[in-house]
Scaffold this motif. Structure first.
Motif, PDB file in Angstrom:
ATOM      1  N   GLY A  26      24.930 -24.732  20.935  1.00 54.95           N
ATOM      2  CA  GLY A  26      25.126 -23.475  20.228  1.00 54.95           C
ATOM      3  C   GLY A  26      25.198 -23.727  18.732  1.00 54.95           C
ATOM      4  O   GLY A  26      25.550 -24.829  18.297  1.00 54.95           O
ATOM      5  N   VAL A  27      24.840 -22.716  17.950  1.00 49.02           N
ATOM      6  CA  VAL A  27      24.919 -22.794  16.488  1.00 49.02           C
ATOM      7  C   VAL A  27      26.067 -21.885  16.045  1.00 49.02           C
ATOM      8  O   VAL A  27      26.026 -20.675  16.259  1.00 49.02           O
ATOM      9  CB  VAL A  27      23.603 -22.361  15.820  1.00 49.02           C
ATOM     10  N   PHE A  28      27.072 -22.491  15.461  1.00 51.90           N
ATOM     11  CA  PHE A  28      28.269 -21.792  14.985  1.00 51.90           C
ATOM     12  C   PHE A  28      28.002 -21.342  13.554  1.00 51.90           C
ATOM     13  O   PHE A  28      27.733 -22.157  12.682  1.00 51.90           O
ATOM     14  CB  PHE A  28      29.452 -22.757  15.050  1.00 51.90           C
ATOM     15  N   LEU A  29      28.066 -20.034  13.312  1.00 52.41           N
ATOM     16  CA  LEU A  29      27.790 -19.560  11.960  1.00 52.41           C
ATOM     17  C   LEU A  29      28.556 -18.295  11.658  1.00 52.41           C
ATOM     18  O   LEU A  29      29.040 -17.586  12.545  1.00 52.41           O
ATOM     19  CB  LEU A  29      26.292 -19.347  11.737  1.00 52.41           C
ATOM     20  N   ASP A  30      28.666 -18.040  10.364  1.00 52.52           N
ATOM     21  CA  ASP A  30      29.307 -16.840   9.846  1.00 52.52           C
ATOM     22  C   ASP A  30      28.218 -15.856   9.477  1.00 52.52           C
ATOM     23  O   ASP A  30      27.333 -16.161   8.686  1.00 52.52           O
ATOM     24  CB  ASP A  30      30.149 -17.209   8.618  1.00 52.52           C
ATOM     25  N   LEU A  31      28.278 -14.668  10.069  1.00 55.40           N
ATOM     26  CA  LEU A  31      27.293 -13.620   9.785  1.00 55.40           C
ATOM     27  C   LEU A  31      28.037 -12.384   9.318  1.00 55.40           C
ATOM     28  O   LEU A  31      28.782 -11.770  10.079  1.00 55.40           O
ATOM     29  CB  LEU A  31      26.476 -13.312  11.044  1.00 55.40           C
ATOM     30  N   ASN A  32      27.878 -12.073   8.035  1.00 58.26           N
ATOM     31  CA  ASN A  32      28.581 -10.927   7.438  1.00 58.26           C
ATOM     32  C   ASN A  32      30.086 -11.028   7.666  1.00 58.26           C
ATOM     33  O   ASN A  32      30.757 -10.056   8.044  1.00 58.26           O
ATOM     34  CB  ASN A  32      28.042  -9.608   8.000  1.00 58.26           C
ATOM     35  N   SER A  33      30.605 -12.234   7.453  1.00 52.99           N
ATOM     36  CA  SER A  33      32.048 -12.515   7.548  1.00 52.99           C
ATOM     37  C   SER A  33      32.593 -12.363   8.964  1.00 52.99           C
ATOM     38  O   SER A  33      33.792 -12.116   9.158  1.00 52.99           O
ATOM     39  CB  SER A  33      32.844 -11.621   6.587  1.00 52.99           C
ATOM     40  N   GLU A  34      31.730 -12.513   9.967  1.00 51.56           N
ATOM     41  CA  GLU A  34      32.156 -12.482  11.359  1.00 51.56           C
ATOM     42  C   GLU A  34      31.662 -13.759  12.053  1.00 51.56           C
ATOM     43  O   GLU A  34      30.542 -14.209  11.788  1.00 51.56           O
ATOM     44  CB  GLU A  34      31.621 -11.240  12.074  1.00 51.56           C
ATOM     45  N   PRO A  35      32.472 -14.334  12.957  1.00 49.33           N
ATOM     46  CA  PRO A  35      32.106 -15.613  13.585  1.00 49.33           C
ATOM     47  C   PRO A  35      31.205 -15.430  14.810  1.00 49.33           C
ATOM     48  O   PRO A  35      31.507 -14.648  15.721  1.00 49.33           O
ATOM     49  CB  PRO A  35      33.461 -16.199  13.997  1.00 49.33           C
ATOM     50  N   PHE A  36      30.101 -16.175  14.853  1.00 50.98           N
ATOM     51  CA  PHE A  36      29.154 -16.099  15.964  1.00 50.98           C
ATOM     52  C   PHE A  36      28.815 -17.490  16.473  1.00 50.98           C
ATOM     53  O   PHE A  36      28.874 -18.480  15.730  1.00 50.98           O
ATOM     54  CB  PHE A  36      27.851 -15.432  15.504  1.00 50.98           C
ATOM     55  N   LEU A  37      28.428 -17.529  17.738  1.00 55.39           N
ATOM     56  CA  LEU A  37      27.821 -18.710  18.319  1.00 55.39           C
ATOM     57  C   LEU A  37      26.485 -18.257  18.899  1.00 55.39           C
ATOM     58  O   LEU A  37      26.440 -17.505  19.871  1.00 55.39           O
ATOM     59  CB  LEU A  37      28.708 -19.307  19.417  1.00 55.39           C
ATOM     60  N   PHE A  38      25.385 -18.681  18.264  1.00 54.13           N
ATOM     61  CA  PHE A  38      24.041 -18.357  18.733  1.00 54.13           C
ATOM     62  C   PHE A  38      23.594 -19.425  19.728  1.00 54.13           C
ATOM     63  O   PHE A  38      23.823 -20.620  19.514  1.00 54.13           O
ATOM     64  CB  PHE A  38      23.045 -18.320  17.576  1.00 54.13           C
ATOM     65  N   THR A  39      22.921 -18.994  20.791  1.00 52.94           N
ATOM     66  CA  THR A  39      22.389 -19.939  21.762  1.00 52.94           C
ATOM     67  C   THR A  39      21.221 -19.294  22.484  1.00 52.94           C
ATOM     68  O   THR A  39      20.699 -18.258  22.051  1.00 52.94           O
ATOM     69  CB  THR A  39      23.490 -20.418  22.733  1.00 52.94           C
ATOM     70  N   ALA A  40      20.772 -19.905  23.581  1.00 55.67           N
ATOM     71  CA  ALA A  40      19.680 -19.361  24.378  1.00 55.67           C
ATOM     72  C   ALA A  40      20.245 -18.608  25.580  1.00 55.67           C
ATOM     73  O   ALA A  40      21.286 -18.982  26.131  1.00 55.67           O
ATOM     74  CB  ALA A  40      18.759 -20.489  24.849  1.00 55.67           C
ATOM     75  N   ALA A  41      19.546 -17.559  25.993  1.00 58.94           N
ATOM     76  CA  ALA A  41      20.039 -16.733  27.096  1.00 58.94           C
ATOM     77  C   ALA A  41      20.098 -17.499  28.410  1.00 58.94           C
ATOM     78  O   ALA A  41      20.989 -17.264  29.236  1.00 58.94           O
ATOM     79  CB  ALA A  41      19.166 -15.487  27.246  1.00 58.94           C
TER      80      ALA A  41
END
Length: 253
Positions: A26-41
């Motif tokens: 997963g890619v841990f990132l801040d998007l518009n000051s909110e925490p996300f973990l992007f990954t594959a479905a």
């Protein structure tokens, strides 16, 4: 390298069989000051089999947050999904806990309009073959794969779109080190799904300065026979996150 701390190995814990194994990235990132973990479905699809875990200060811990992905019609399988996108909008408390071992990606993120404009790219993630267990401790290590963006004919041949997908030419048997040009034997990309795709600026194609590349996509598959990494641009992720925000992320804050 700072990018290392923004990539997170994802494990699954199952009761039958009773085990924990590494399945993705997963890619841990801040998007518009909110925490996300992007990954594959297809990584998050495994929730039907058990709990998804990531490393924290307290060991492997179940991910907490609002999960979103693109639902498919019943007649289609995830193998037919050209986007294969999923994200967690992490709860604030869980994001803080994750920050004990990782921190959100802080370098440049680019929403690209056409993948044909890309040059040299790197795919970075955690191969399952690097996941080890010693006693109650699990370890893993990142792998880096560098290749050249595919031409339009490759997108057409395999049914992908240049505004939504990124295809990287990478033949394992022809892999060489960007540091010295020597032949290398890279680990199998199995488990790298959900990892990051970085674009190197022109003139820095062989650089090892990881402050230079931009995050442009998330990996979802590797066609070994064709020597192709395939991922999704960040556009579907940002659009999906906007829709999730309209829904209040299911009450997650």
């Amino acid at each position: 390298m700072d990018v290392d701390k923004s990539l997170v190995p994802i494990f699954i814990e199952t009761d039958v069989p009773k085990r924990i194994k590494q399945i993705g990235t997963g890619v841990f990132l801040d998007l518009n000051s909110e925490p996300f973990l992007f990954t594959a479905a297809h990584v998050t699809d495994d929730l039907q089999l058990g709990n998804l875990l990531v490393p924290t200060y307290y060991g492997l811990t179940a991910i907490e947050g609002y999960l979103a992905h693109i639902d498919l019609p019943p007649e289609l399988s995830r193998n037919d999904d050209t986007i294969d996108m999923a994200y967690y909008r992490l709860s604030t408390d869980f994001a803080r806990l994750l920050c004990t071992e990782f921190f959100p990606f802080l370098q440049k993120v680019e929403i690209i309009e056409n993948s044909l404009n890309l040059g040299v790219l790197s795919v970075v993630g955690y191969p399952a073959s690097k996941g080890k267990k010693k006693g109650d401790t699990f370890t893993s290590e990142l792998a880096y794969y560098r290749g050249v963006a595919a031409e339009e004919s490759v997108y057409s041949k395999h049914g992908f779109l240049t505004d939504q997908n990124i295809i990287v030419n990478f033949h394992k048997k022809r892999a060489v080190s960007p540091e010295n040009g020597q032949r290398i034997n890279p680990p199998s990309p199995n488990g790298v799904s959900g990892g990051a795709i970085f674009a190197w600026p022109y003139g820095h194609e062989f650089s090892q300065d990881w402050s230079l590349p931009k995050l442009v996509g998330i990996l979802h598959s590797y066609k070994e026979k064709d020597g192709l990494f395939i991922g999704t641009t960040l556009l579907p992720y940002t659009v999906a996150a906007s829709l999730g925000k309209m829904k209040g992320y299911g009450g997650i804050s």
